[in-house]
Design a protein around this motif. Structure first.
Motif, PDB file in Angstrom:
ATOM      1  N   ASP A   1       4.804   3.770  -1.407  1.00 32.49           N
ATOM      2  CA  ASP A   1       5.688   2.666  -2.451  1.00 32.49           C
ATOM      3  C   ASP A   1       6.735   2.108  -1.762  1.00 32.49           C
ATOM      4  O   ASP A   1       6.890   0.887  -1.923  1.00 32.49           O
ATOM      5  CB  ASP A   1       6.102   3.829  -3.525  1.00 32.49           C
ATOM      6  N   ARG A   2       7.593   2.857  -0.973  1.00 35.48           N
ATOM      7  CA  ARG A   2       8.654   2.268  -0.321  1.00 35.48           C
ATOM      8  C   ARG A   2       8.243   1.308   0.448  1.00 35.48           C
ATOM      9  O   ARG A   2       8.614   0.024   0.587  1.00 35.48           O
ATOM     10  CB  ARG A   2       9.388   3.289   0.352  1.00 35.48           C
ATOM     11  N   MET A   3       7.113   1.485   1.415  1.00 35.47           N
ATOM     12  CA  MET A   3       6.818   0.276   2.371  1.00 35.47           C
ATOM     13  C   MET A   3       6.083  -0.752   1.770  1.00 35.47           C
ATOM     14  O   MET A   3       6.378  -1.807   2.201  1.00 35.47           O
ATOM     15  CB  MET A   3       5.768   1.010   3.171  1.00 35.47           C
ATOM     16  N   ARG A   4       5.365  -0.545   0.504  1.00 37.17           N
ATOM     17  CA  ARG A   4       4.968  -1.804  -0.345  1.00 37.17           C
ATOM     18  C   ARG A   4       5.917  -2.462  -0.575  1.00 37.17           C
ATOM     19  O   ARG A   4       6.002  -3.886  -0.611  1.00 37.17           O
ATOM     20  CB  ARG A   4       3.987  -1.134  -1.255  1.00 37.17           C
ATOM     21  N   ALA A   5       7.087  -1.871  -1.295  1.00 38.04           N
ATOM     22  CA  ALA A   5       8.204  -2.644  -2.037  1.00 38.04           C
ATOM     23  C   ALA A   5       8.824  -3.418  -0.861  1.00 38.04           C
ATOM     24  O   ALA A   5       9.187  -4.616  -1.003  1.00 38.04           O
ATOM     25  CB  ALA A   5       9.119  -1.754  -2.765  1.00 38.04           C
ATOM     26  N   ALA A   6       8.856  -2.943   0.471  1.00 40.43           N
ATOM     27  CA  ALA A   6       9.723  -3.633   1.470  1.00 40.43           C
ATOM     28  C   ALA A   6       8.813  -4.446   2.188  1.00 40.43           C
ATOM     29  O   ALA A   6       9.199  -5.112   3.296  1.00 40.43           O
ATOM     30  CB  ALA A   6       9.968  -2.468   2.233  1.00 40.43           C
ATOM     31  N   GLY A   7       7.466  -4.542   1.869  1.00 42.38           N
ATOM     32  CA  GLY A   7       6.367  -5.563   2.326  1.00 42.38           C
ATOM     33  C   GLY A   7       6.209  -5.018   3.888  1.00 42.38           C
ATOM     34  O   GLY A   7       5.654  -5.752   4.524  1.00 42.38           O
ATOM     35  N   THR A   8       6.323  -3.714   4.224  1.00 44.73           N
ATOM     36  CA  THR A   8       5.889  -3.297   5.664  1.00 44.73           C
ATOM     37  C   THR A   8       4.701  -2.641   5.516  1.00 44.73           C
ATOM     38  O   THR A   8       4.139  -2.014   6.694  1.00 44.73           O
ATOM     39  CB  THR A   8       7.138  -2.396   6.057  1.00 44.73           C
ATOM     40  N   ALA A   9       3.960  -2.172   4.233  1.00 43.26           N
ATOM     41  CA  ALA A   9       2.563  -1.554   4.314  1.00 43.26           C
ATOM     42  C   ALA A   9       1.513  -2.562   4.712  1.00 43.26           C
ATOM     43  O   ALA A   9       1.685  -3.674   4.461  1.00 43.26           O
ATOM     44  CB  ALA A   9       2.496  -0.932   2.882  1.00 43.26           C
ATOM     45  N   PRO A  10       0.716  -2.177   5.385  1.00 40.82           N
ATOM     46  CA  PRO A  10      -0.712  -2.962   5.665  1.00 40.82           C
ATOM     47  C   PRO A  10      -1.344  -3.314   4.296  1.00 40.82           C
ATOM     48  O   PRO A  10      -1.026  -2.477   3.354  1.00 40.82           O
ATOM     49  CB  PRO A  10      -1.578  -2.058   6.442  1.00 40.82           C
ATOM     50  N   ALA A  11      -2.164  -4.243   4.415  1.00 43.97           N
ATOM     51  CA  ALA A  11      -3.039  -4.794   3.233  1.00 43.97           C
ATOM     52  C   ALA A  11      -3.714  -3.703   2.581  1.00 43.97           C
ATOM     53  O   ALA A  11      -4.325  -2.699   3.459  1.00 43.97           O
ATOM     54  CB  ALA A  11      -3.859  -5.804   3.553  1.00 43.97           C
ATOM     55  N   PRO A  12      -3.632  -3.439   1.219  1.00 41.96           N
ATOM     56  CA  PRO A  12      -4.617  -2.114   0.849  1.00 41.96           C
ATOM     57  C   PRO A  12      -6.104  -2.342   1.131  1.00 41.96           C
ATOM     58  O   PRO A  12      -6.391  -3.639   1.453  1.00 41.96           O
ATOM     59  CB  PRO A  12      -4.427  -2.366  -0.846  1.00 41.96           C
ATOM     60  N   LEU A  13      -6.564  -1.395   1.231  1.00 40.47           N
ATOM     61  CA  LEU A  13      -8.217  -1.236   1.645  1.00 40.47           C
ATOM     62  C   LEU A  13      -9.086  -2.221   0.537  1.00 40.47           C
ATOM     63  O   LEU A  13      -8.670  -2.410  -0.627  1.00 40.47           O
ATOM     64  CB  LEU A  13      -8.916   0.050   1.418  1.00 40.47           C
ATOM     65  N   ASN A  14      -9.982  -2.878   1.007  1.00 37.61           N
ATOM     66  CA  ASN A  14     -10.733  -3.525   0.055  1.00 37.61           C
ATOM     67  C   ASN A  14     -11.749  -2.299  -0.722  1.00 37.61           C
ATOM     68  O   ASN A  14     -11.301  -1.084  -0.653  1.00 37.61           O
ATOM     69  CB  ASN A  14     -11.826  -4.602   0.836  1.00 37.61           C
ATOM     70  N   SER A  15     -12.901  -2.596  -1.170  1.00 36.85           N
ATOM     71  CA  SER A  15     -13.650  -1.852  -2.061  1.00 36.85           C
ATOM     72  C   SER A  15     -14.286  -0.861  -1.137  1.00 36.85           C
ATOM     73  O   SER A  15     -14.189  -1.098   0.013  1.00 36.85           O
ATOM     74  CB  SER A  15     -14.655  -2.685  -2.800  1.00 36.85           C
ATOM     75  N   SER A  16     -14.818   0.230  -1.986  1.00 39.79           N
ATOM     76  CA  SER A  16     -15.651   1.040  -0.792  1.00 39.79           C
ATOM     77  C   SER A  16     -16.957   0.747  -0.621  1.00 39.79           C
ATOM     78  O   SER A  16     -17.830   1.618  -0.260  1.00 39.79           O
ATOM     79  CB  SER A  16     -15.559   2.542  -1.509  1.00 39.79           C
ATOM     80  N   ASP A  17     -17.496  -0.505  -0.959  1.00 43.41           N
ATOM     81  CA  ASP A  17     -18.823  -0.814  -0.711  1.00 43.41           C
ATOM     82  C   ASP A  17     -19.545  -0.592   0.511  1.00 43.41           C
ATOM     83  O   ASP A  17     -20.603  -0.238   0.791  1.00 43.41           O
ATOM     84  CB  ASP A  17     -19.071  -2.278  -1.255  1.00 43.41           C
ATOM     85  N   ASP A  18     -18.623  -1.223   1.512  1.00 45.12           N
ATOM     86  CA  ASP A  18     -19.131  -0.970   2.926  1.00 45.12           C
ATOM     87  C   ASP A  18     -19.489   0.614   3.340  1.00 45.12           C
ATOM     88  O   ASP A  18     -20.235   1.061   3.919  1.00 45.12           O
ATOM     89  CB  ASP A  18     -18.124  -1.294   3.861  1.00 45.12           C
ATOM     90  N   LEU A  19     -18.459   1.239   2.956  1.00 45.47           N
ATOM     91  CA  LEU A  19     -18.601   2.935   3.131  1.00 45.47           C
ATOM     92  C   LEU A  19     -19.656   3.513   2.336  1.00 45.47           C
ATOM     93  O   LEU A  19     -20.662   4.063   3.122  1.00 45.47           O
ATOM     94  CB  LEU A  19     -17.194   3.487   2.688  1.00 45.47           C
TER      95      LEU A  19
END
Ligand code: ATP
Length: 314
Positions: free
Chosen positions: A202-220
């Motif tokens: 949550d902290r990293m997302r608020a600070a803009g330092t988290a990587p982009a969230p995963l896409n859907s699990s369709d490929d998996l």
């Protein structure tokens, strides 16, 4: 559901002992959505049960007691806070029977390791005491009790490979080839608190330092319908990994050892700090395990395979 439900029809109470083996879980895909108003994150995950096991044995007794051996002795409380005791009380309340049994835990799954060991123990306890007490509740009823104990507990009743939604408690089986996938599991010193890892994300997302969230699990999900471990490796992903690495930077070195030794994928399991590596086959797994042991970075290294059944008697 084809896995793990073949001991449902045990009729009547057993005099014991009832021994139940339960696997650890890893997440092949762990997509973490936004924080909800109820304090949980919305999850979209693909659970996978692997051949690293805890064992819970239940015997008839006049009170409710718990003893243990193995991982976490002296660290894990054996009182009412233990998920095993909580599971016993929850089952007794639903089945309207006295909560009486002597329980023993043989623990291999490390504490706070990101492998859901506590949840596994709770699932094993439900299955063991259901048989010992002859409650006659089916797996689905046990799954309802399981969901009150923790997000991962319902999955560990069933095992296999399954999609988890909600906060992980709503599980449905995944259509997968009957393939055996080979893993190497690297245990780290010390645990990581799951709430802390979510908080860090949550902290990293608020600070803009988290990587982009995963896409859907369709490929998996499509990789699981094929036989090629390289395709599966390319489709694995964990939104909690960046947060676990931020709290425990040394884990990046462990992942690096796996990458350099030719793992098809190297990733943090759930909230960490356990790391898992996908191998082409068992012999490749042995090579990866050797490289990880020789690195001196891990507390323990174990080869495993999946998917395996959930909590089962025997
Ligand atoms: P998850 O991935 O589900 O968050 P985890 O593998 O990181 O789990 P667990 O070992 O399942 O962590 O448990 C986390 C905490 O739960 C422990 O630190 C401990 O305080 C508490 N706990 C209660 N009962 C148990 C149990 N039987 N085994 C392990 N932990 C338990």
């Amino acid at each position: 559901w084809t896995l793990g439900d073949d001991d449902d029809d045990l009729a009547g109470a057993l005099s014991g002992p009832v021994r139940v083996r339960v696997p650890a879980k890893i997440n092949l895909h762990l997509g973490v959505g936004p924080l909800r108003s109820d304090g949980y994150h919305e999850l979209h995950t693909v659970y996978h049960a692997i051949s690293v096991y805890d064992e819970v044995t239940a015997r008839a007794g006049d009170t409710l007691s718990l003893t243990m051996q193995g991982e976490g002795v002296g660290e894990l409380e054996l009182d009412d806070s233990n998920l095993i005791i909580r599971a016993a009380h929850a089952l007794a309340a639903t089945a309207k029977v006295p909560a009486q049994a002597r329980l023993h835990l043989r623990k291999t799954i490390p504490l706070a390791g990101g492998l859901a060991g506590g949840s596994a123990d709770a699932a094993a306890t439900l299955v063991a005491l259901d048989a010992l007490w002859g409650t006659g509740l089916g797996r689905d009823e046990l799954a309802r009790i399981a969901a009150t104990l923790g997000s991962d507990v319902p999955f560990l009743l069933y095992g296999g490979t399954a999609l988890g939604t909600g906060h992980g408690e709503a599980v449905s089986p995944v259509l997968a080839r009957a393939n055996r996938w080979h893993w190497v599991v690297a245990f780290a010193d010390g645990g990581l608190s799951t709430p802390r890892v979510y908080g860090e994300l949550d902290r990293m997302r608020a600070a803009g330092t988290a990587p982009a969230p995963l896409n859907s699990s369709d490929d998996l999900l499509s990789a699981l319908r094929q036989r090629d471990p390289a395709v599966l490796g390319a489709a694995l992903g964990n939104d909690l990994q960046a947060a676990a690495l931020s709290l425990r930077p040394a884990l990046a070195d462990t992942l690096d050892v796996g990458d350099k030794a030719g793992a098809l994928a190297s990733l943090v399991s759930g909230s960490g700090p356990t790391c898992v590596f996908l191998a082409r086959d068992e012999a490749h797994g042995a090579d990866l395990a050797q490289a990880l042991r020789e690195s001196g970075l891990c507390r323990g290294v174990q080869q495993a395979y999946g998917a395996v059944h959930g909590a089962r008697i025997g």
